[in-house]
Design an enzyme around this catalytic site. Structure first.
Site, PDB file in Angstrom:
ATOM      1  N   ASP A  94      -0.592  -7.308  11.751  1.00 32.11           N
ATOM      2  CA  ASP A  94      -0.741  -6.353  10.648  1.00 32.11           C
ATOM      3  C   ASP A  94       0.124  -6.831   9.496  1.00 32.11           C
ATOM      4  O   ASP A  94       1.323  -7.084   9.667  1.00 32.11           O
ATOM      5  CB  ASP A  94      -0.317  -4.950  11.082  1.00 32.11           C
ATOM      6  CG  ASP A  94      -0.795  -3.879  10.111  1.00 32.11           C
ATOM      7  OD1 ASP A  94      -0.399  -3.940   8.927  1.00 32.11           O
ATOM      8  OD2 ASP A  94      -1.558  -2.987  10.519  1.00 32.11           O
ATOM      9  N   GLN A  98       0.828  -1.196   0.000  1.00 32.10           N
ATOM     10  CA  GLN A  98       0.000   0.000   0.000  1.00 32.10           C
ATOM     11  C   GLN A  98       0.867   1.253   0.000  1.00 32.10           C
ATOM     12  O   GLN A  98       2.077   1.190   0.234  1.00 32.10           O
ATOM     13  CB  GLN A  98      -0.909  -0.001   1.234  1.00 32.10           C
ATOM     14  CG  GLN A  98      -0.141  -0.135   2.539  1.00 32.10           C
ATOM     15  CD  GLN A  98      -1.002  -0.625   3.687  1.00 32.10           C
ATOM     16  OE1 GLN A  98      -2.210  -0.768   3.571  1.00 32.10           O
ATOM     17  NE2 GLN A  98      -0.387  -0.897   4.823  1.00 32.10           N
ATOM     18  N   HIS A 122     -10.627   5.582  18.718  1.00 35.90           N
ATOM     19  CA  HIS A 122      -9.947   4.473  19.378  1.00 35.90           C
ATOM     20  C   HIS A 122     -10.514   4.177  20.762  1.00 35.90           C
ATOM     21  O   HIS A 122     -10.524   3.015  21.192  1.00 35.90           O
ATOM     22  CB  HIS A 122      -8.441   4.756  19.431  1.00 35.90           C
ATOM     23  CG  HIS A 122      -7.793   4.695  18.080  1.00 35.90           C
ATOM     24  ND1 HIS A 122      -7.487   5.822  17.351  1.00 35.90           N
ATOM     25  CD2 HIS A 122      -7.432   3.637  17.310  1.00 35.90           C
ATOM     26  CE1 HIS A 122      -6.957   5.464  16.198  1.00 35.90           C
ATOM     27  NE2 HIS A 122      -6.907   4.157  16.138  1.00 35.90           N
ATOM     28  N   ASP A 154      -0.678 -12.213   7.230  1.00 34.27           N
ATOM     29  CA  ASP A 154      -2.078 -12.061   6.846  1.00 34.27           C
ATOM     30  C   ASP A 154      -2.984 -12.452   8.008  1.00 34.27           C
ATOM     31  O   ASP A 154      -2.823 -13.531   8.606  1.00 34.27           O
ATOM     32  CB  ASP A 154      -2.364 -12.937   5.628  1.00 34.27           C
ATOM     33  CG  ASP A 154      -3.801 -12.829   5.174  1.00 34.27           C
ATOM     34  OD1 ASP A 154      -4.155 -11.801   4.570  1.00 34.27           O
ATOM     35  OD2 ASP A 154      -4.579 -13.767   5.446  1.00 34.27           O
ATOM     36  N   ALA A 155      -3.915 -11.578   8.367  1.00 34.86           N
ATOM     37  CA  ALA A 155      -4.794 -11.824   9.508  1.00 34.86           C
ATOM     38  C   ALA A 155      -5.622 -13.089   9.323  1.00 34.86           C
ATOM     39  O   ALA A 155      -5.837 -13.852  10.279  1.00 34.86           O
ATOM     40  CB  ALA A 155      -5.710 -10.620   9.731  1.00 34.86           C
ATOM     41  N   ASP A 183      -9.624  -4.089  13.432  1.00 37.43           N
ATOM     42  CA  ASP A 183      -9.476  -2.696  12.984  1.00 37.43           C
ATOM     43  C   ASP A 183      -8.985  -2.675  11.533  1.00 37.43           C
ATOM     44  O   ASP A 183      -7.938  -2.117  11.219  1.00 37.43           O
ATOM     45  CB  ASP A 183      -8.490  -1.965  13.895  1.00 37.43           C
ATOM     46  CG  ASP A 183      -8.510  -0.455  13.674  1.00 37.43           C
ATOM     47  OD1 ASP A 183      -9.465   0.037  13.059  1.00 37.43           O
ATOM     48  OD2 ASP A 183      -7.561   0.222  14.121  1.00 37.43           O
ATOM     49  N   ASP A 188      -0.681   1.208  13.578  1.00 43.06           N
ATOM     50  CA  ASP A 188      -0.234   2.531  14.029  1.00 43.06           C
ATOM     51  C   ASP A 188      -0.049   2.611  15.539  1.00 43.06           C
ATOM     52  O   ASP A 188       0.494   3.583  16.058  1.00 43.06           O
ATOM     53  CB  ASP A 188      -1.207   3.620  13.575  1.00 43.06           C
ATOM     54  CG  ASP A 188      -2.660   3.310  13.949  1.00 43.06           C
ATOM     55  OD1 ASP A 188      -2.888   2.773  15.054  1.00 43.06           O
ATOM     56  OD2 ASP A 188      -3.552   3.602  13.133  1.00 43.06           O
TER      57      ASP A 188
END
Length: 516
Positions: free
Chosen positions: A327, A250, A282, A361-362, A379, A307
Site C-alpha cells: 500500500d 490522500q 471482503h 507503489d504497487a 483492492d 485497512d
C-alpha cells in the site's frame, strides 16, 4: 484612455525596486498554489482530476489575461493599487478552500459556480498585479531590463509554488490551512510593501491599518484552521468524524454514526467501507480466489487493502504462510494497525506474524519483485484518475501474471456493474487478454449497491473449492448465483482493451459516473 501622466517612479531607490521584485516572486508563488488548491479540492470532491485541473488551469490563465488587459486602465499611484489588490487577493485566496468545501453539500451546480468564481477572481487579481509592477519598474530602468526581471521572477515563483504545494503544504497543513497560510503570505507582502514604500503612497496610514487587519484576520484563521477544517468536514459527512489525516497522498477520514456503532472510512471524500456490511465486500473479494483450484495457497500478495480487512479474511485460510501487503500510503497502513476502531474491525490482522507490509507503489513493486505468489488480491480504488488507470491496464496485468504461480489465481475489485458497467466490463475484457480463465461475479453491498469482481486463473479448468465455514455471507451457492448478470448490468457499447498508452478505462469511468 492612455497613460499620459508624467512618470512618478523614475527615481525609485534600488532598495524599493528590490522589494517590488521580491513581491513578484511571492505573487507568482501564491498564484500557482491557489490554482493547485482549487484543482485539488475539485478533484477530491468531484473526481476526474485531469478534467478538474484542466479546467482550473485554463480558466485561471484566461482570467490572468483579462486582468493583464484591464491593468492598462489603471493610472495614478500604481504601487498603492498593487497593495490593495494584494490585500483583496489575500482574503479571496485565503478563503477559497474552506468556502468550496462548504458549498459542495448543497448542489453540484452551486459548487461549480463557486469554483469558477474563485478561479476567475484569483486569476484576474494575479494577472492584474504583474503588469502594474512591470510599469513601475520600467520607469526606473529600461523596458528590456524590467520585462526580463519581472518575467524571470514570475516563472521562478511559479516553480517554487508548484514544488512547495505537494511536498510541504498539502501533507503538512492540508488544503484549508494551506489556503489560509498562502493568503497570510500575500498579506505579509502587502505589509512589507507599505513599510518599505510608504513614501510612495498617498495614504500610508490607512494602508498600514488595512494590511495589519488583514494579517490579524488570516493569522487568527490559521490558528483556528484545525477547528475550521473539522467544521467543514462535518459539513461534508453525515456521521460524526472520529479521526482525520491529510497524508502526502490522500485525505483520510474515519466516521462513526451517532445512533449505533458503524465505523466508516473515506478516502478523498469517497466511501471505502462501512462496518455494517464490509464483511460482504471482503468475503467476496478474498474467499473465492483463495478457495480456487485444487492446491491450497501458501503465499498471497495484497495490492492495496491497507485497512487490514482483506488480511483478516486471508488469515481464515490455514494453508497461507506468507502475506505481502503493498500500500503506497504509510498513513493508511498505520491506520489499519493503530487506530482502535479499525484494528477492532480487522481483528488486529495487521499484527499477524506472517504479514509483511511494503509502503511503495504497487506498479513498481510488481515490476521489481522476485517473489512468486499463489494468489494475488487487487483492492485498488476505482480508476477515477489517470494515475489509477494504469493499475487496470493490460501492461500491469501482464506484469502481475509474471509473478503468479503456474496454478495461481488473481481477483480484483472492479467497480459497480450497475453504476459503472462499462468500467467493469473493460476490466474483464482487459484481463481476458492475459489469462485463460476469467470469472465475472457481483454481489449486493448495501453501502455501495451492486459491486463487481473479476477472478482470473492460469488453469482454465479450476473451480471453486471449500469456502471457510466462518464466512458470514459467502457460500458456494451464493458465489454461483453471483455469476449471473441481468441485462441492465451488461455493457451497452463495444469496449476496448485498457492500456497505459490508451487509458480507455479512465474515459469509460468518467462517462459512467457522469450519468449519476
Amino acid at each position: 484612455m492612455t497613460d499620459t501622466l508624467t512618470p512618478r517612479y523614475t527615481e525609485l531607490p534600488r532598495r524599493q525596486a528590490m522589494v517590488l521584485l521580491g513581491a513578484i516572486l511571492v505573487v507568482a508563488l501564491c498564484g500557482i498554489v491557489y490554482e493547485l488548491i482549487i484543482g485539488t479540492v475539485s478533484s477530491y470532491l468531484l473526481g476526474n482530476s485531469v478534467y478538474q485541473f484542466s479546467l482550473t488551469i485554463g480558466f485561471f490563465m484566461f482570467a490572468m489575461g483579462v486582468g493583464s488587459y484591464v491593468s492598462r486602465f489603471f493610472h495614478g499611484n500604481l504601487i498603492q493599487t498593487f497593495i490593495w489588490v494584494e490585500l483583496i487577493l489575500a482574503l479571496v485566496g485565503g478563503l477559497c478552500s474552506v468556502s468550496l468545501f462548504m458549498l459542495f453539500p448543497y448542489a453540484p451546480w452551486f459548487y461549480t459556480v463557486g469554483m469558477f468564481t474563485f478561479i476567475s477572481t484569483i486569476g484576474f487579481l494575479v494577472g492584474l498585479e504583474i503588469p502594474l509592477l512591470m510599469r513601475v519598474l520600467s520607469e526606473s530602468s529600461t523596458a528590456r531590463e524590467s520585462i526580463a526581471d519581472v518575467l524571470s521572477l514570475d516563472y521562478i515563483g511559479a516553480l517554487f509554488g508548484s514544488v512547495l504545494f505537494p511536498i510541504l503544504l498539502l501533507p503538512s497543513l492540508g488544503l484549508i490551512s494551506s489556503s489560509f497560510a498562502i493568503g497570510l503570505t500575500n498579506a505579509m507582502v502587502a505589509l512589507l510593501s507599505v513599510l518599505c514604500l510608504r513614501d510612495q503612497l498617498d495614504s500610508p496610514k490607512r494602508m498600514l491599518v488595512s494590511a495589519i487587519a488583514t494579517i490579524v484576520l488570516l493569522f487568527a484563521l490559521t490558528l483556528l484552521a484545525g477547528r475550521i477544517t473539522a467544521f467543514a468536514q462535518d459539513h461534508l459527512y453525515f456521521d460524526r468524524i472520529v479521526w482525520r489525516k491529510q497524508s502526502q497522498y490522500q485525505s483520510l477520514v474515519v466516521t462513526n454514526t451517532w445512533q449505533k456503532n458503524d465505523v466508516r472510512l473515506y478516502i478523498d471524500g469517497h466511501l471505502q467501507f462501512a462496518e455494517a456490511d464490509e464483511y460482504r465486500y471482503h468475503e467476496a473479494l478474498v474467499h473465492p480466489v483463495l478457495s480456487w483450484g485444487e492446491n491450497a495457497p501458501k503465499s498471497v500478495l495484497v495490492l492495496g487493502g491497507g485497512d487490514g480487512l482483506a488480511v483478516r479474511e486471508i488469515l481464515k485460510h490455514p494453508s497461507v504462510s506468507r502475506i505481502d501487503l503493498v500500500d503506497l500510503d504509510p498513513a493508511m497502513t498505520d491506520l489499519g494497525r493503530n487506530l482502535a476502531p479499525i484494528a477492532r474491525l480487522n481483528e488486529n490482522s495487521m499484527e499477524a506474524s506472517i504479514l509483511n507490509v511494503y509502503n511503495t507503489d504497487a506498479f513498481n513493486y510488481v515490476k521489481s519483485t522476485d517473489q512468486t505468489y499463489d494468489r494475488i488480491i487487487v483492492d485498488f480504488p476505482d480508476p477515477h484518475n489517470e494515475a489509477l488507470s494504469k493499475l487496470y491496464s493490460i501492461e500491469f496485468y501482464a506484469m502481475v501474471n509474471s509473478i503468479l504461480s503456474d496454478d495461481g489465481a488473481l481477483v480484483t475489485q472492479s467497480s459497480s456493474p450497475f453504476f459503472s458497467p462499462h468500467t467493469y466490463w473493460t476490466i474483464s475484457e482487459t484481463l481476458s487478454e492475459i489469462f485463460p480463465q476469467v470469472v465475472n461475479y457481483q454481489v449486493s453491498i448495501p453501502s455501495f449497491g451492486v459491486w463487481g469482481y473479476n477472478l482470473v486463473a492460469n488453469d482454465p479448468t479450476a473451480t471453486l473449492g471449500e469456502v471457510p465455514e466462518s464466512a458470514r455471507f459467502l457460500t458456494s451457492g451464493v458465489f454461483e448465483a453471483a455469476q449471473v448478470f441481468s441485462e441492465d448490468l451488461l455493457p451497452k457499447r463495444e469496449l476496448a482493451i485498457n492500456s497505459i498508452f490508451d487509458p480507455g478505462i479512465y474515459h469509460e469511468y468518467s462517462r459512467d459516473v457522469s450519468g449519476y
